[in-house]
Design a protein around this motif. Sequence first.
Motif, PDB file in Angstrom:
ATOM      1  N   LYS A  80       0.840  -1.195   0.000  1.00 24.29           N
ATOM      2  CA  LYS A  80       0.000   0.000   0.000  1.00 24.29           C
ATOM      3  C   LYS A  80       0.878   1.250   0.000  1.00 24.29           C
ATOM      4  N   LYS A 120      -5.808   4.774  -7.475  1.00 25.07           N
ATOM      5  CA  LYS A 120      -6.699   5.929  -7.438  1.00 25.07           C
ATOM      6  C   LYS A 120      -5.946   7.157  -7.962  1.00 25.07           C
ATOM      7  N   ASN A 126     -11.811   8.080  -2.791  1.00 23.31           N
ATOM      8  CA  ASN A 126     -12.091   6.758  -2.227  1.00 23.31           C
ATOM      9  C   ASN A 126     -12.422   5.736  -3.313  1.00 23.31           C
ATOM     10  N   SER A 130      -9.606  -0.879 -10.464  1.00 25.69           N
ATOM     11  CA  SER A 130      -9.188  -2.117  -9.806  1.00 25.69           C
ATOM     12  C   SER A 130      -9.265  -3.301 -10.754  1.00 25.69           C
ATOM     13  N   GLU A 168     -13.672   0.134  -7.733  1.00 23.48           N
ATOM     14  CA  GLU A 168     -13.831  -0.327  -6.358  1.00 23.48           C
ATOM     15  C   GLU A 168     -13.870   0.874  -5.424  1.00 23.48           C
ATOM     16  N   TYR A 169     -14.832   0.846  -4.489  1.00 24.92           N
ATOM     17  CA  TYR A 169     -14.962   1.902  -3.491  1.00 24.92           C
ATOM     18  C   TYR A 169     -14.527   1.376  -2.135  1.00 24.92           C
ATOM     19  N   GLY A 170     -13.749   2.197  -1.413  1.00 24.38           N
ATOM     20  CA  GLY A 170     -13.372   1.831  -0.056  1.00 24.38           C
ATOM     21  C   GLY A 170     -12.553   2.924   0.583  1.00 24.38           C
ATOM     22  N   ILE A 173      -9.740   0.282   2.443  1.00 23.06           N
ATOM     23  CA  ILE A 173     -10.064  -0.880   1.621  1.00 23.06           C
ATOM     24  C   ILE A 173      -9.983  -2.182   2.403  1.00 23.06           C
ATOM     25  N   GLU A 174      -9.212  -2.205   3.503  1.00 23.31           N
ATOM     26  CA  GLU A 174      -9.092  -3.419   4.295  1.00 23.31           C
ATOM     27  C   GLU A 174     -10.364  -3.713   5.084  1.00 23.31           C
ATOM     28  N   SER A 177     -15.256  -2.593   1.297  1.00 18.14           N
ATOM     29  CA  SER A 177     -15.018  -2.611  -0.145  1.00 18.14           C
ATOM     30  C   SER A 177     -16.333  -2.863  -0.874  1.00 18.14           C
ATOM     31  N   TYR A 179     -17.129  -3.462  -5.009  1.00 20.45           N
ATOM     32  CA  TYR A 179     -16.442  -3.620  -6.293  1.00 20.45           C
ATOM     33  C   TYR A 179     -17.457  -3.962  -7.373  1.00 20.45           C
TER      34      TYR A 179
END
Length: 323
Positions: A80, A120, A126, A130, A168-170, A173-174, A177, A179
Amino acid sequence: MRNTLLALICLSVQFAFAQPDSLFIKPITPKDELKELRPEWTQKNKATFDLSEVAFVNWNAGGSNSISGLLGIRSEANYKDKYFFWNNNVSMRYGINKQQSREVRKTDDLFEINSNIGYKPDSISNWFYSARLNFKTQLANGYKYPNTDEPISRLMAPGYLFFGGGMEYGKHIEELSFYFSPITLKATFVLDEDLANAGSFGVTPAVLDENGNIVVEGEHIRKEVGILVTNSYKLKVAENISMAHHVNLYTDYINNFGNVDMDWRVDFDFKVNSFMRATLGSHLKYDDDVKTTKPSEIEGEFDEAGAKIQWKQFLGIGFAVDF
């Protein structure tokens, strides 16, 4: 079935975007923000073992002694930085059950690889461009017990591969998510001659002559292109209790578009101490290519009964070790 799954899609999307961030994400401090700017690799490895057992001695109500065990291993390697993330994991689960006066039976069997990369365009967005890859199969033969002479599944029969790209939105992200991929390739592998000839798991079956002899062998690979929607989140329900939710929804453009295949898992983890834990899980599946059977009017034979919802529930107590 379609209405139910469409409702589930709407519910998942609404839940993903409507819930307060505090349910999923810890408050961000300046120290955390600086840490997010630094490129870093993280690696995690975990081994788990869950056990359940029942024993009877002179029990006047009757009952059968039984013991079940489930072994799991998971390894993650994630990257990351300010603009990119790349999450990778490999997991394996295998479970067995032994009851008095009955053969050992398999209760769980999975080998899975996931790789998810996202970019991104700016640091405050956000949304990520992906791409995802998912591969899964099993390790040992599967049977329709008590018949252990004819396997109904094997290693790479089936095997599933999903590969596609989308958005993908997050915010983190962990933890959260959502997608959406408008173009996802799904390949189903049936690398067993008998199962391929029978047309198992949706592949084209063998062509037989009037005497039942194989004229053209069954295909080993079925290819599809469709839409994939996934939603996942992790939530701390209470002190030492966490929940993980993940749902996949897929429909093929060419073959029966709008008929949605679903794979939905909800797992609760109850932490007792650094090693001991209890787990409660639910796994719901529907795949239109996996047909069931029912007894035929002809004794000893079976007729196709179409696809049905599959459900598996698990409750166990065991231990987990990070290494």
